[in-house]
Design a protein around this motif. Structure first.
Motif, mmCIF file in Angstrom:
data_model
loop_
_atom_site.group_PDB
_atom_site.id
_atom_site.type_symbol
_atom_site.label_atom_id
_atom_site.label_comp_id
_atom_site.label_asym_id
_atom_site.label_seq_id
_atom_site.Cartn_x
_atom_site.Cartn_y
_atom_site.Cartn_z
ATOM 1 N N SER A 3 0.836 -1.196 0.000
ATOM 2 C CA SER A 3 0.000 0.000 0.000
ATOM 3 C C SER A 3 0.870 1.245 0.000
ATOM 4 O O SER A 3 1.985 1.250 0.531
ATOM 5 N N VAL A 4 0.361 2.326 -0.589
ATOM 6 C CA VAL A 4 1.081 3.584 -0.644
ATOM 7 C C VAL A 4 0.098 4.733 -0.473
ATOM 8 O O VAL A 4 -1.006 4.706 -1.020
ATOM 9 N N ALA A 5 0.507 5.714 0.303
ATOM 10 C CA ALA A 5 -0.248 6.956 0.431
ATOM 11 C C ALA A 5 0.469 8.009 -0.398
ATOM 12 O O ALA A 5 1.675 8.230 -0.224
ATOM 13 N N ILE A 6 -0.254 8.632 -1.311
ATOM 14 C CA ILE A 6 0.313 9.698 -2.140
ATOM 15 C C ILE A 6 -0.344 10.997 -1.728
ATOM 16 O O ILE A 6 -1.572 11.144 -1.818
ATOM 17 N N ILE A 7 0.461 11.936 -1.251
ATOM 18 C CA ILE A 7 -0.072 13.217 -0.795
ATOM 19 C C ILE A 7 0.055 14.207 -1.942
ATOM 20 O O ILE A 7 1.163 14.588 -2.331
ATOM 21 N N GLY A 8 -1.074 14.586 -2.508
ATOM 22 C CA GLY A 8 -1.112 15.465 -3.666
ATOM 23 C C GLY A 8 -1.675 14.727 -4.864
ATOM 24 O O GLY A 8 -1.079 13.751 -5.338
ATOM 25 N N ALA A 9 -2.842 15.158 -5.343
ATOM 26 C CA ALA A 9 -3.502 14.469 -6.455
ATOM 27 C C ALA A 9 -3.500 15.324 -7.712
ATOM 28 O O ALA A 9 -4.503 15.450 -8.406
ATOM 29 N N GLY A 10 -2.335 15.921 -7.996
ATOM 30 C CA GLY A 10 -2.145 16.598 -9.262
ATOM 31 C C GLY A 10 -1.586 15.621 -10.281
ATOM 32 O O GLY A 10 -1.603 14.405 -10.074
ATOM 33 N N ILE A 11 -1.081 16.149 -11.373
ATOM 34 C CA ILE A 11 -0.563 15.300 -12.450
ATOM 35 C C ILE A 11 0.541 14.365 -11.956
ATOM 36 O O ILE A 11 0.555 13.167 -12.284
ATOM 37 N N ALA A 12 1.478 14.864 -11.151
ATOM 38 C CA ALA A 12 2.593 14.028 -10.695
ATOM 39 C C ALA A 12 2.107 12.880 -9.821
ATOM 40 O O ALA A 12 2.479 11.727 -10.024
ATOM 41 N N GLY A 13 1.284 13.197 -8.831
ATOM 42 C CA GLY A 13 0.783 12.166 -7.939
ATOM 43 C C GLY A 13 -0.054 11.130 -8.665
ATOM 44 O O GLY A 13 0.059 9.920 -8.405
ATOM 45 N N LEU A 14 -0.881 11.574 -9.591
ATOM 46 C CA LEU A 14 -1.749 10.651 -10.330
ATOM 47 C C LEU A 14 -0.953 9.798 -11.306
ATOM 48 O O LEU A 14 -1.266 8.618 -11.507
ATOM 49 N N SER A 15 0.091 10.367 -11.888
ATOM 50 C CA SER A 15 0.948 9.580 -12.774
ATOM 51 C C SER A 15 1.670 8.485 -12.002
ATOM 52 O O SER A 15 1.761 7.332 -12.463
ATOM 53 N N CYS A 16 2.161 8.827 -10.819
ATOM 54 C CA CYS A 16 2.791 7.821 -9.961
ATOM 55 C C CYS A 16 1.788 6.752 -9.572
ATOM 56 O O CYS A 16 2.089 5.553 -9.576
ATOM 57 N N ALA A 17 0.573 7.181 -9.242
ATOM 58 C CA ALA A 17 -0.489 6.237 -8.865
ATOM 59 C C ALA A 17 -0.797 5.269 -9.994
ATOM 60 O O ALA A 17 -1.024 4.070 -9.758
ATOM 61 N N ASP A 18 -0.813 5.756 -11.231
ATOM 62 C CA ASP A 18 -1.091 4.883 -12.382
ATOM 63 C C ASP A 18 -0.093 3.734 -12.456
ATOM 64 O O ASP A 18 -0.462 2.571 -12.667
ATOM 65 N N VAL A 19 1.191 4.060 -12.280
ATOM 66 C CA VAL A 19 2.242 3.046 -12.384
ATOM 67 C C VAL A 19 2.105 2.007 -11.275
ATOM 68 O O VAL A 19 2.171 0.792 -11.522
ATOM 69 N N LEU A 20 1.901 2.467 -10.052
ATOM 70 C CA LEU A 20 1.839 1.547 -8.918
ATOM 71 C C LEU A 20 0.567 0.700 -8.933
ATOM 72 O O LEU A 20 0.600 -0.500 -8.648
ATOM 73 N N ALA A 21 -0.553 1.318 -9.255
ATOM 74 C CA ALA A 21 -1.815 0.579 -9.285
ATOM 75 C C ALA A 21 -1.797 -0.495 -10.364
ATOM 76 O O ALA A 21 -2.333 -1.596 -10.169
ATOM 77 N N LYS A 22 -1.171 -0.203 -11.479
ATOM 78 C CA LYS A 22 -1.076 -1.186 -12.569
ATOM 79 C C LYS A 22 -0.309 -2.422 -12.129
ATOM 80 O O LYS A 22 -0.557 -3.536 -12.610
ATOM 81 N N ASP A 23 0.611 -2.257 -11.176
ATOM 82 C CA ASP A 23 1.405 -3.380 -10.680
ATOM 83 C C ASP A 23 0.746 -4.056 -9.480
ATOM 84 O O ASP A 23 1.326 -4.961 -8.879
ATOM 85 N N GLY A 24 -0.474 -3.606 -9.124
ATOM 86 C CA GLY A 24 -1.208 -4.277 -8.060
ATOM 87 C C GLY A 24 -1.116 -3.637 -6.684
ATOM 88 O O GLY A 24 -1.642 -4.186 -5.723
ATOM 89 N N TRP A 25 -0.456 -2.494 -6.576
ATOM 90 C CA TRP A 25 -0.392 -1.811 -5.279
ATOM 91 C C TRP A 25 -1.737 -1.202 -4.936
ATOM 92 O O TRP A 25 -2.500 -0.805 -5.821
ATOM 93 N N ARG A 26 -2.012 -1.124 -3.640
ATOM 94 C CA ARG A 26 -3.205 -0.405 -3.170
ATOM 95 C C ARG A 26 -2.817 1.051 -2.970
ATOM 96 O O ARG A 26 -2.030 1.370 -2.089
ATOM 97 N N VAL A 27 -3.369 1.899 -3.817
ATOM 98 C CA VAL A 27 -2.984 3.315 -3.851
ATOM 99 C C VAL A 27 -4.116 4.179 -3.308
ATOM 100 O O VAL A 27 -5.269 4.055 -3.742
ATOM 101 N N THR A 28 -3.774 5.070 -2.372
ATOM 102 C CA THR A 28 -4.738 6.045 -1.867
ATOM 103 C C THR A 28 -4.099 7.425 -1.959
ATOM 104 O O THR A 28 -2.994 7.629 -1.462
ATOM 105 N N LEU A 29 -4.794 8.349 -2.614
ATOM 106 C CA LEU A 29 -4.286 9.707 -2.752
ATOM 107 C C LEU A 29 -5.053 10.646 -1.832
ATOM 108 O O LEU A 29 -6.267 10.491 -1.641
ATOM 109 N N PHE A 30 -4.336 11.619 -1.284
ATOM 110 C CA PHE A 30 -4.928 12.612 -0.393
ATOM 111 C C PHE A 30 -4.617 14.002 -0.943
ATOM 112 O O PHE A 30 -3.468 14.297 -1.296
ATOM 113 N N ASP A 31 -5.637 14.841 -1.005
ATOM 114 C CA ASP A 31 -5.434 16.191 -1.550
ATOM 115 C C ASP A 31 -6.238 17.193 -0.728
ATOM 116 O O ASP A 31 -7.392 16.923 -0.366
ATOM 117 N N LYS A 32 -5.636 18.340 -0.443
ATOM 118 C CA LYS A 32 -6.324 19.342 0.372
ATOM 119 C C LYS A 32 -7.412 20.066 -0.402
ATOM 120 O O LYS A 32 -8.283 20.700 0.192
#
Length: 317
Positions: A3-32
């Motif tokens: 599992s990974v917590a990504i703080i910031g759901a802009g382009i960078a955070g979402l691009s990172c999330a795409d890569v990790l989720a595709k490999d089966g990671w549980r991804v949760t993003l948090f944005d203010k």
């Protein structure tokens, strides 16, 4: 499943999330923020002449990297992005607003908006998020997809080398003005560059796929924005309006609606590092400040970090 917590759901955070989720990671993003966008945000305002729309962050994005080109081609096929030749031969925009592509990316993930993460706590081999209303759940890894100035205080408590990199990556601010009018301004061009205190001004309503009344977005120079950084939006909007009127000869045109927005961390210098990652603690950072001040750089940085995390995990397995 890691599992990974990504703080910031802009382009960078979402691009990172795409890569990790595709490999089966549980991804949760948090944005203010309340919705997807970040520095690709758009705003809608009701006026007597209909709804005005403003792309008040990034005005367009370029496409040069092969991987990003493939992503943009997918957006184009879905009707979410089109070329904007007025801004350049490789300029693209989101449709019907710049935030359309970010919203599409966010829809593929679990994103918790209105969550302001103030810090991270290391508990054993896991991470827990700090801040009002934060969940008690723990994560195997943490990613800061934030401007350098916001990432540095969090990194300082856990990895000073990473924090030092962020501390030296300074951004320049930008005051942005949004103005809607009841008739077109008497100016033949849809884009103005480097005119007085204005680094940029564009007729937003003339962009492909846009509707609504005459709408302009203006962005002040970094120098002017810095000098007026702590003034209120109510003070700044008339100054930017006057600059727009002078630049277009539209002194008689008064806006139907107007507002100003301060981007404290608008233009990054770019460190050229791509991304940051500490495998021992499993904490890292991504964002345009690690490459350059373009939307494309943010996307590449997020992807680089995602691939680096996966590579490290495979080596450790």
């Amino acid at each position: 499943m890691r599992s990974v917590a990504i703080i910031g759901a802009g382009i960078a955070g979402l691009s990172c999330a795409d890569v990790l989720a595709k490999d089966g990671w549980r991804v949760t993003l948090f944005d203010k923020g309340r919705k997807a966008g970040g520095r690709m945000s758009s705003r809608r305002v009701e006026t007597p002449h209909g709804e005005a729309s403003f792309d008040f962050g990034a005005q367009y994005f370029t496409v040069r990297h092969d991987g990003f080109a493939a992503e943009v081609a997918r957006w184009a096929d879905a009707g979410l992005a089109v070329r904007w030749p007025h801004a350049g031969s490789d300029a693209w925009i989101g449709v019907p607003a710049m935030n359309a592509v970010v919203r599409e990316m966010a829809a593929r993930h679990e994103v918790r908006f209105s969550h302001h993460v103030s810090g991270l706590a290391r508990e054993g081999m896991s991470w827990r998020l700090l801040g009002e209303g934060m969940p008690t759940e723990q994560f195997d890894a943490a990613v800061l997809a934030l401007p350098a100035e916001q990432a540095a205080p969090i990194l300082t408590l856990h990895d000073f080398d990473l924090a030092r990199t962020a501390l030296f990556a300074r951004s320049q601010p930008c005051w942005t003005g949004m103005f809607a009018f009841d008739s077109p301004l008497p100016h033949g061009e849809d884009i103005l560059r480097n005119h007085g205190i204005l680094a940029w001004a564009s007729r937003d309503s003339a962009k492909p796929g846009r509707r609504g009344p005459e709408s302009w977005v203006v962005q002040a120079t970094p120098q002017w924005s810095t000098a007026h950084l702590e003034r209120s939006p109510e003070e700044i909007a008339p100054l930017l309006l006057a600059a727009l009127q002078e630049a277009t000869g539209a002194h008689a045109h008064m806006p139907l609606a107007h507002s100003a927005h301060r981007w404290r961390y608008a233009l990054s210098a770019g460190t050229g590092l791509g991304c940051l990652w500490n495998e021992q603690q499993r904490i890292g950072a991504c964002g345009d400040w690690l490459l350059g001040p373009r939307v494309e750089c943010a996307w590449i940085s997020g992807r680089m970090l995602g691939e680096r995390i996966l590579g490290a995990a495979r080596e450790a397995a």
